[in-house]
Design an enzyme around this catalytic site. Structure first.
Site, short mmCIF file in Angstrom:
data_model
loop_
_atom_site.label_atom_id
_atom_site.label_comp_id
_atom_site.label_asym_id
_atom_site.label_seq_id
_atom_site.Cartn_x
_atom_site.Cartn_y
_atom_site.Cartn_z
N VAL A 145 0.86 -1.18 0.00
CA VAL A 145 0.00 0.00 0.00
C VAL A 145 0.90 1.23 0.00
O VAL A 145 1.57 1.52 0.98
CB VAL A 145 -0.94 0.01 1.22
CG1 VAL A 145 -1.84 1.24 1.18
CG2 VAL A 145 -1.77 -1.26 1.28
N ASP A 146 0.92 1.94 -1.12
CA ASP A 146 1.82 3.09 -1.30
C ASP A 146 0.98 4.37 -1.36
O ASP A 146 0.28 4.62 -2.35
CB ASP A 146 2.62 2.91 -2.59
CG ASP A 146 3.64 4.03 -2.79
OD1 ASP A 146 3.79 4.86 -1.89
OD2 ASP A 146 4.27 4.05 -3.87
N THR A 147 1.08 5.18 -0.31
CA THR A 147 0.32 6.44 -0.28
C THR A 147 0.82 7.43 -1.32
O THR A 147 0.13 8.39 -1.64
CB THR A 147 0.40 7.08 1.12
OG1 THR A 147 1.78 7.28 1.46
CG2 THR A 147 -0.24 6.18 2.16
N GLY A 148 2.03 7.20 -1.84
CA GLY A 148 2.57 8.09 -2.86
C GLY A 148 2.09 7.75 -4.26
O GLY A 148 2.34 8.50 -5.20
#
Length: 303
Positions: A183-186
């Site tokens: 899970v990559d918030t970027g």
């Protein structure tokens, strides 16, 4: 043999101060130096008591536990039972790891090591200990201390990192493919037309249900001639997503619309809804820990 109490006090107090400092660094615990200093003085005094026979009973296991608990209370305070027990546990772990490494290294260098009441002794006629031991303590302990801090820090970072790894299941044409996603918030990549989020997946993971023509077009990045080779049923599934990465100009990514994408959370598979799968030619993770990059909106759907 002459033993100087002030030397024992100073040496053990300094070591206790470094161990408490290392504990605070691993726990990311706020501290004040005067409190760490008071706790270290307490440890130094306790170590010095070993020199007098009248205080030998103070080196029983319950007494050692009590002193260590008082040191942690003095160094970090008592704000919550769980926080206090975590500080105490990390302090014990740091002492065991650092102490064990010191003993092993000392034995490796000198070939001898005597232990009494939990204290490492080295003998010398002048009472100051052997020169080898002092050089070892002055150089070896900082090295062990630094290595321990880096090791614990890496373990903690790895633990925090794994909190963002989740199993992913992609379904298309009755075929299911499972992989691990980060899970990559970027990752804010979306289809510019439908605004559907894009989940990037390694091409190797998609071999079970993608036609060879799609693989050929993705590898060659042939956005013109490649379209004529794609099966008609796939023409309505394929999208071209423009994107940009640091240090490069605008690029294009082939994405497709799956039948469904599910994320494992709270002991069940959760459908993330409308999403596109972007095909990544290379390896997303250098060590193979994960094979997909999950758009944060996909994970928030099942939160």
């Amino acid at each position: 043999m002459t033993v100087y109490a002030d030397v024992v006090f100073l040496l053990n107090g300094c070591i206790d101060l470094l161990l408490l400092w290392l504990t605070s660094g691993i726990r990311k615990q706020r501290f004040t130096w005067w409190r760490l200093g008071c706790a270290a003085i307490m440890g130094g005094i306790y170590a010095t008591l070993q020199l007098w026979p009248d205080f030998i009973p103070a080196y029983s296991l319950p007494a050692k536990l009590l002193v260590s608990m008082l040191m942690i209370w003095c160094a970090f305070g008592y704000h919550h039972p769980y926080a206090y027990l975590r500080n105490l546990g990390v302090f014990y772990l740091v002492c065991f790891v650092t102490g064990g490494a010191m003993m092993a290294l000392h034995y490796f260098i000198t070939g001898t090591s005597d232990i009494g009441g939990g204290i490492l002794f080295t003998e010398s006629p002048n009472g100051w200990g052997s020169p080898v031991s002092w050089v070892f303590l002055m150089i070896g302990f900082p090295l062990v201390w630094g290595y321990t801090k880096i090791s614990f820090g890496s373990i903690q970072e790895r633990s925090e990192f794994h909190q963002f790894l989740v199993p992913v299941r992609i379904t298309l044409g009755g075929i299911k493919v499972d992989c691990t996603g980060l899970v990559d918030t970027g990752n804010q990549l979306r289809d510019p037309i439908t605004r559907s989020p894009v989940m990037m997946v390694e091409m190797e993971q998609l071999q079970d249900f993608l036609p060879q023509e799609v693989f050929t077009m993705v590898r060659a990045k042939d956005w013109e001639k490649g379209w004529t080779e794609i099966p008609p049923e796939w023409m309505i599934k394929i999208r071209i997503i423009p994107y940009r990465v640091a240090g490069s100009d605008h690029e294009m990514m082939i994405a497709f619309k799956p039948d469904s994408v599910e994320i494992w959370k709270e002991d069940e598979w959760n459908n993330v809804g409308k999403v596109l799968i972007g095909i990544d030619v290379g390896r997303i993770s250098s060590d193979g820990t994960y094979q997909a990059i999950i758009h944060p909106s996909c994970y928030s759907v099942v939160s």
